[in-house]
Scaffold this motif. Structure first.
Motif, PDB file in Angstrom:
ATOM      1  N   CYS A   1      -7.467   3.741   6.482  1.00 42.60           N
ATOM      2  CA  CYS A   1      -7.724   4.318   5.157  1.00 42.60           C
ATOM      3  C   CYS A   1      -7.377   5.802   5.137  1.00 42.60           C
ATOM      4  O   CYS A   1      -6.781   6.306   4.178  1.00 42.60           O
ATOM      5  CB  CYS A   1      -9.188   4.125   4.769  1.00 42.60           C
TER       6      CYS A   1
ATOM      7  N   ASP B   1     -10.582   0.896  -0.999  1.00 46.32           N
ATOM      8  CA  ASP B   1      -9.863  -0.017  -0.104  1.00 46.32           C
ATOM      9  C   ASP B   1     -10.872  -0.987   0.498  1.00 46.32           C
ATOM     10  O   ASP B   1     -11.856  -0.564   1.107  1.00 46.32           O
ATOM     11  CB  ASP B   1      -9.150   0.765   0.999  1.00 46.32           C
TER      12      ASP B   1
ATOM     13  N   GLY C   1     -13.633   3.465   1.767  1.00 45.00           N
ATOM     14  CA  GLY C   1     -13.346   2.215   2.459  1.00 45.00           C
ATOM     15  C   GLY C   1     -14.569   1.312   2.367  1.00 45.00           C
ATOM     16  O   GLY C   1     -15.657   1.703   2.775  1.00 45.00           O
TER      17      GLY C   1
ATOM     18  N   THR D   1       0.823  -1.209   0.000  1.00 41.65           N
ATOM     19  CA  THR D   1       0.000   0.000   0.000  1.00 41.65           C
ATOM     20  C   THR D   1       0.859   1.262   0.000  1.00 41.65           C
ATOM     21  O   THR D   1       0.473   2.279  -0.580  1.00 41.65           O
ATOM     22  CB  THR D   1      -0.966  -0.010   1.199  1.00 41.65           C
TER      23      THR D   1
ATOM     24  N   ASP E   1      -7.711  -1.676  -3.870  1.00 43.80           N
ATOM     25  CA  ASP E   1      -6.756  -2.271  -2.939  1.00 43.80           C
ATOM     26  C   ASP E   1      -7.459  -3.405  -2.194  1.00 43.80           C
ATOM     27  O   ASP E   1      -8.063  -3.201  -1.147  1.00 43.80           O
ATOM     28  CB  ASP E   1      -6.251  -1.217  -1.960  1.00 43.80           C
TER      29      ASP E   1
ATOM     30  N   TYR F   1     -10.219   5.714  -5.522  1.00 45.83           N
ATOM     31  CA  TYR F   1      -9.455   4.748  -4.722  1.00 45.83           C
ATOM     32  C   TYR F   1     -10.431   3.980  -3.829  1.00 45.83           C
ATOM     33  O   TYR F   1     -11.148   4.567  -3.031  1.00 45.83           O
ATOM     34  CB  TYR F   1      -8.420   5.492  -3.872  1.00 45.83           C
TER      35      TYR F   1
ATOM     36  N   GLN G   1      -8.992  -2.292   4.980  1.00 43.39           N
ATOM     37  CA  GLN G   1      -8.571  -1.553   6.166  1.00 43.39           C
ATOM     38  C   GLN G   1      -9.719  -0.783   6.831  1.00 43.39           C
ATOM     39  O   GLN G   1     -10.736  -0.485   6.216  1.00 43.39           O
ATOM     40  CB  GLN G   1      -7.451  -0.578   5.794  1.00 43.39           C
TER      41      GLN G   1
END
Length: 383
Positions: free
Chosen positions: A126, A118, A152, A84, A181, A116, A121
């Protein structure tokens, strides 16, 4: 798949936000009318007289291209290898169209927005990633930059995560780069062949329809250097670039970035460490680890190879315990020149069991060669 025809913005946004996109809805559909098939076939037709443009190159390491529009790429690595942190530098370069770490970005005007996602997390971690990107970009954390949007998705199901990413792509305009991610978290079973194909299909559709690049993150197996599961094999086969991030063997605080697979020419391995400000910094003087080229994963071998190995292994053996099955199959593949770690063998066994090739019957594991589809067809050369 062509990019959608231009329509009035209000109508496009209203239609897009009210309905699932074709990219997602087609995954849940089995039957298609002739009218639908004609429409899809027409969109996919390529003619010699078509005027096509070269897709923009948007990310580089030195003079080596790692990302273009209409494609997707990936970073892989074992846990705590600083994947990351590496992605943060890549995104920071893309936000400002500058060079950060060893990544140089050149997103065209009108395609400067970055999304983005994620999937792993907490909100706290994040936010740490987002703050790191801002610092690497030279941006003030006191003001949100509209070029970068961050979400997130940890608490959601795989299906909902796919739907949310799809919704964001339909909602936001001028997107040039998407980060996911945690590719594994878009599926329930990492070794499920259908799920892996579906995820790859939707990635390819998104990059084509919205004319952008997607960069994903996937873990490596603990005991070898293969991307995890069936999705890892699919990723290697279809991604434009696959990077591997690993710890330096002499200094555990230093991470290295090397190409695992690239369509363009490969760049030289570079290294970085995390400084006192918790930012990745280049280590130009470090002696990078020299590694042998990564071995081919077992699930990517042709069916004929599996059939030959398994036929010999099960000829006079029917293990009753799973541990004995793992040991027997591991030894059989090693004897054939395919020595792999325990996780690689277990991933293969899970896939073979799911296809009815290795099953437990009357308290013993047996091999059913008929579980392999006809190996002469192009679509069925791999398990």
């Amino acid at each position: 798949m062509e990019k959608r025809e231009d329509k009035p913005v209000q109508l496009v946004q209203k239609s897009n936000l009210e309905h699932k996109s074709l990219e997602v809805s087609m995954l849940e559909k089995d039957d298609f009318s002739d009218e639908e098939l004609e429409s899809y076939l027409s969109k996919g037709e390529i003619k010699a007289t078509d005027k096509v443009t070269i897709p923009p190159k948007i990310l580089f390491v030195g003079d080596c291209t790692i990302a273009t529009f209409g494609n997707f790429s990936a970073s892989t690595g074992k846990a705590k290898s600083k994947k990351t942190f590496n992605i943060s530098a890549m995104v920071a370069a893309a936000v400002t169209n500058t060079t950060v770490l060893n990544y140089r970005a050149c997103l065209p005007e009108g395609k400067r927005k970055i999304l983005y996602f994620d999937t792993e997390q907490s909100k706290y971690h994040c936010h740490n990633v987002l703050e790191r990107i801002y610092k690497l970009s030279g941006l003030s954390v006191k003001k949100d930059d509209p070029r970068l949007l961050f979400w997130g998705l940890r608490e959601y199901t795989p299906k909902l995560r796919i739907a949310l990413i799809d919704y964001a792509l339909r909602k936001h305009q001028e997107v040039g780069l998407v980060i996911i991610d945690g590719l594994r978290d878009l599926m329930y079973d990492i070794n499920n062949g259908k799920e892996a194909t579906d995820v790859m299909t939707v990635l390819m559709a998104w990059t084509s329809v919205y004319d952008l690049h997607i960069h994903t993150v996937l873990h490596l197996n603990k005991n070898d250097n293969n991307p995890r599961g069936h999705i890892g094999t699919e990723l290697e086969n279809k991604a434009e670039t696959v990077l591997i991030i690993s710890k330096n063997l002499q200094n555990n605080s230093i991470s290295e970035v090397r190409p695992m697979h690239m369509r363009d020419k490969e760049f030289s391995t570079f290294a970085f460490h995390i400084d006192d400000n918790k930012l990745p910094v280049l280590d130009n003087g470090i002696s990078v680890t020299v590694v042998k080229r990564r071995e081919k994963s077992l699930v990517s071998l042709d069916n004929e190879v599996h059939q030959e190995i398994l036929s010999k292994a099960f000829k006079n053996n029917s293990p009753t315990r799973y541990s004995d099955l793992v040991e027997m199959v591991s030894r059989a593949y090693e004897d054939a020149g395919y020595k792999r770690g325990t996780n690689g063998i277990k991933d293969l066994l899970k896939l073979l069991s799911g296809k009815g090739i290795i099953v437990k019957q009357d308290d013993a594991y047996i091999y059913k060669s008929e579980g392999f589809v006809n190996p002469s067809t192009e679509e069925s050369k791999k398990v």
